[in-house]
Design an enzyme around this catalytic site. Sequence first.
Site, PDB file in Angstrom:
ATOM      1  CG  ASP A  99      -3.426  15.798  -2.555  1.00  0.00           C
ATOM      2  OD1 ASP A  99      -4.441  15.112  -2.743  1.00  0.00           O
ATOM      3  OD2 ASP A  99      -3.027  16.128  -1.417  1.00  0.00           O
ATOM      4  CG  ASP A 101      -8.020  17.629   1.160  1.00  0.00           C
ATOM      5  OD1 ASP A 101      -8.912  18.476   1.261  1.00  0.00           O
ATOM      6  OD2 ASP A 101      -8.243  16.411   0.975  1.00  0.00           O
TER       7      ASP A 101
END
Length: 548
Positions: A99, A101
Amino acid sequence: MAAAAAARSLLAAGRARAGGRRCRALPAAGAAPYCTVAPQQQQRQPPPDMKSYLWSRYKEAKRVTKELVPSIMSNMLNPDAIFSNNEMSLSDIEIYGFDYDYTLVFYSKHLHTLIFNAARDLLINEHRYPAEIRKYDYDPNFAIRGLHYDVHRALLMKIDAFHYIQLGTVYRGLSVVPDEEVIAMYDGSHVPLEQMSDFYGKSSQGNTMKQFMDIFSLPEMTLLSCVNEYFLKNNIDYEPVHLYKDVKDSIRDVHIKGIMYRAIEADIEKYICYAEQTRAVLAKLADHGKKMFLITNSPSSFVDKGMKFIVGKDWRDLFDVVIVQADKPNFFNDKRRPFRKVNERGVLLWDKIHKLQKGQIYKQGNLYEFLKLTGWRGSKVLYFGDHIYSDLADLTLKHGWRTGAIIPELRSEIKIMNTEKYIQTMTWLQTLTGLLEHMQVHRDPDSQMILEEWKKERKEMREMNRNFFNAQFGSLFRTDENPTYFLRRLSRFADIYMASLSCLLNYEPDYTFYPRRTPLQHELPGWSDQLCTGTFRIPFLQETVQIK
């Protein structure tokens, strides 16, 4: 060693007093036997002076606890370690996914203030909320992740792995709700399954609870509590469901309308914590021939600028596939949306995608098409993310990928757990709990009065323990005794978890993670476990065999 010898002598003395009672051997080889007695025989002869007797037991427990603290402190936890829920060898991992963030990139404390202020202004300007709520500022120390919010009652609370509310952690607005009121509202402290949030933590289809699992949800919880507080303080009649929806929409719009993205891109050094170790992790994996991909819900230009800042202009060379605006968790379940290529100017192209090419950026798509185009299936894939539900749950349950959870709070909690004050408090709390458990057999008035004093001390120490982490809600991972609901989901959906990706730098690419075998409640621990985690057992071995 001295404590172990003392404990063995206490046990030997107890066995001598046990006389002809029935004994069974412990499962472990060489372990001491323990006695079993029929319930009607379990009557203890009370000492003549119960006050003196119980307080002498108390002082002995204090002494032993004090002796044990230095040995416990010599075995500190490493905040940069990787912890395993499931056995996994990195030698089996060929493909690493990430991912964006709070996985590849971390943000400064300024970001949550930005989100809070922007959402607060949207409430005022677009949802016609009172301008006076501007007097509330973001408090980074108010909420923790994993909390539940009762949408209809407007209550924020901490729930354990068994659906029980931790009393003392239920907040209406910014004020704690008395335990008696909580028990009256919920007919106890248990929340039935049908009221809990759905699989992804949402309040939907009759579920009245919402669980906040995202790090970005910290400003949302705080804003909800602040607006609730304003309405309550000013005796304003309002519908809690409308407030919840309006705050949720305002927080969403901070992202969707690009307010957060534009602010970060305009002052990237203020909001992004530059982490040179992120590039070091990616470079290490690349040097060992690992394939890498990125799947994020963030937009293309935002990711590109952030990755250039933390990794370098050539960041795309490290990744075999890059997918933006993936709309997780729908990405893992929706088979209908095809991929679209994004050109250098951020424009979406209409080309049919036959192959996911290195150096390109793709938008939307779905995991089933991803698997078809890449062939990256099963346990050879390890995906890292910070959101237990949106990032990890479907991958481990439906697709057989291995999963790694990034839990930034882990590092700060472990540092607290390594302090002498915390160790002293927790060791004595465990000892005192054991003392209460063993001495509750004494039912005379003097004994009961002393036991009530100990219970009061135990309650105070529990509150002290909570304050080590967060004054309102305590640790992310524990209620008073049980794991939190957050930890329950973490244990189910993450093979490994760590504070940041940089922890991978401490391990070789063929390292095998083994989950620690912790004793179940019905399993008898060995001497080392009794000394380190069950310290209360040592002073009370005599008490457990004083049977007439």
